[in-house]
Design a protein around this motif. Structure first.
Motif, mmCIF file in Angstrom:
data_model
loop_
_atom_site.group_PDB
_atom_site.id
_atom_site.type_symbol
_atom_site.label_atom_id
_atom_site.label_comp_id
_atom_site.label_asym_id
_atom_site.label_seq_id
_atom_site.Cartn_x
_atom_site.Cartn_y
_atom_site.Cartn_z
ATOM 1 N N GLU A 1 21.541 48.009 15.086
ATOM 2 C CA GLU A 1 20.917 48.840 14.037
ATOM 3 C C GLU A 1 20.776 50.291 14.485
ATOM 4 N N LEU B 1 18.346 53.078 13.322
ATOM 5 C CA LEU B 1 16.993 53.252 13.886
ATOM 6 C C LEU B 1 16.802 54.664 14.447
ATOM 7 N N THR C 1 15.598 56.607 11.593
ATOM 8 C CA THR C 1 14.221 56.169 11.304
ATOM 9 C C THR C 1 13.258 56.826 12.276
ATOM 10 N N SER D 1 10.328 49.918 15.471
ATOM 11 C CA SER D 1 10.878 48.570 15.292
ATOM 12 C C SER D 1 9.985 47.551 16.008
ATOM 13 N N THR E 1 8.576 44.838 15.252
ATOM 14 C CA THR E 1 8.795 43.401 15.067
ATOM 15 C C THR E 1 10.115 42.947 15.690
ATOM 16 N N ASP E 2 10.914 43.878 16.187
ATOM 17 C CA ASP E 2 12.179 43.508 16.826
ATOM 18 C C ASP E 2 12.437 44.456 18.006
ATOM 19 N N GLN F 1 16.026 44.581 19.456
ATOM 20 C CA GLN F 1 16.886 45.532 18.767
ATOM 21 C C GLN F 1 16.606 46.966 19.249
ATOM 22 N N ALA F 2 15.320 47.299 19.345
ATOM 23 C CA ALA F 2 14.917 48.635 19.801
ATOM 24 C C ALA F 2 15.475 48.915 21.192
#
Ligand code: ATP
Ligand code: TZE
Ligand code: MG
Length: 263
Positions: free
Chosen positions: A2, A5, A8, A206, A208-209, A212-213
């Motif tokens: 992702e 991000l 974001t 991020s 909750t993940d 991914q971060a």
């Protein structure tokens, strides 16, 4: 991955609370700021609760620990868990200094961290695996880096980034490798400290993940460094460090996507 991000992060400008070391504190602050996060450093336990409340994530660096700082870290770690703020731990030199390893293991038993980011020597030490670390540097060893990172992640129930020429990112089961970067990172003290704080910045957007971060953080920093190195005509560690700050502020998602080496 992702990579959006990154946009974001720039839109949200999250506050990242750093318990930094006194060697690289300004590089970390400027690197976070250039990327699009809002750094704040604090060494005072009396303001710990406010710091945790206003922050999107916390980065704890053990680089120049003191007894007073260890007490602060314990309070901050527990508050971060209470307020559900992601915590990144950078266990500087735990592979080379037994006292540091003992402290890190005690802290890891006192509160939950979301990501541990260290080099091979540091992650192997925490996982209790054989490795010859050298001061703040990774040192040398025979073990499989993926197995070492996974063992560490399983032991502490968190994500682990084992950084180096290839970054290994794992949640204990899943594994992603980022092969971007440049040897110039190793010629500038504090590249790892900056990575740990950038992981916290992405975790803030991020929460909750964090797996991914962690991946996006590794790719963005390694990718930005690789782009800088591609424009340098000689081995220039100081120029690299300056240009890296500029590149962190300018780099775009498509630029990173074009050069990404992920598997
Ligand atoms: N030889 C290399 N080639 C490409 N990238 C590298 C290389 N060595 C390190 N990196 C990159 O440098 C960054 C920092 O990782 P490193 O493992 O050097 O941290 P560290 O040992 O904790 O550094 P420090 O103690 O200076 O903060 C990561 O983004 C990693 O991908
Ligand atoms: C050189 C050094 N010594 C303690 S911390 C630090 C910066 C790299 O983490
Ligand atoms: Mg380090």
């Amino acid at each position: 991955m992702e990579l959006q991000l990154l946009n974001t992060l720039r839109d949200h400008n999250p506050i990242v609370f750093n318990i930094a070391n006194f060697v690289t504190v300004q590089d970390v602050a400027n690197g976070l700021n250039a990327l699009g996060a809002s750094p704040i450093m604090s060494a005072e336990v009396q303001e710990a609760e406010t710091m945790v409340q206003i922050a999107g994530a916390v980065c704890i660096n053990l680089g120049t620990l003191t007894t007073t700082q260890i007490d602060q870290i314990r309070v901050v770690g527990k508050l971060a868990n209470q307020y559900h703020k992601p915590v990144v731990l950078d266990p500087v030199a735990v592979g080379a200094v037994p006292y540091r390893k003992k402290v890190a293991l005690e802290l890891l038993a006192d509160f939950q961290v979301d990501v541990i980011r260290g080099n091979a020597g540091e992650i192997a030490a925490l996982a209790g695996m054989d490795w010859q670390a050298k001061g703040i540097d990774a040192g040398s060893g025979q073990g499989d880096l993926v197995e070492i990172a996974q063992a560490c992640a399983q032991q502490f129930q968190c994500c682990v980034i084992l950084s180096g020429p290839t970054d290994v990112i794992t949640d204990g089961q899943r594994v992603v490798k980022v092969a971007n970067g440049t040897p110039l990172f190793q010629r500038h003290v504090g590249s790892g400290d900056l990575l740990s704080s950038i992981v916290a910045a992405f975790a803030a957007v991020s929460p909750t993940d964090v797996y991914q971060a962690a991946q996006v953080a590794c790719l963005v920093l390694a990718g930005a460094g690789e782009l800088v190195a591609s424009q340098l005509t000689a081995d220039r560690p100081a120029t690299f460090a300056i240009d890296l700050i500029d590149r962190l502020s300018l780099v775009t998602v498509p630029e990173i996507q074009t050069i990404a080496q992920i598997n």
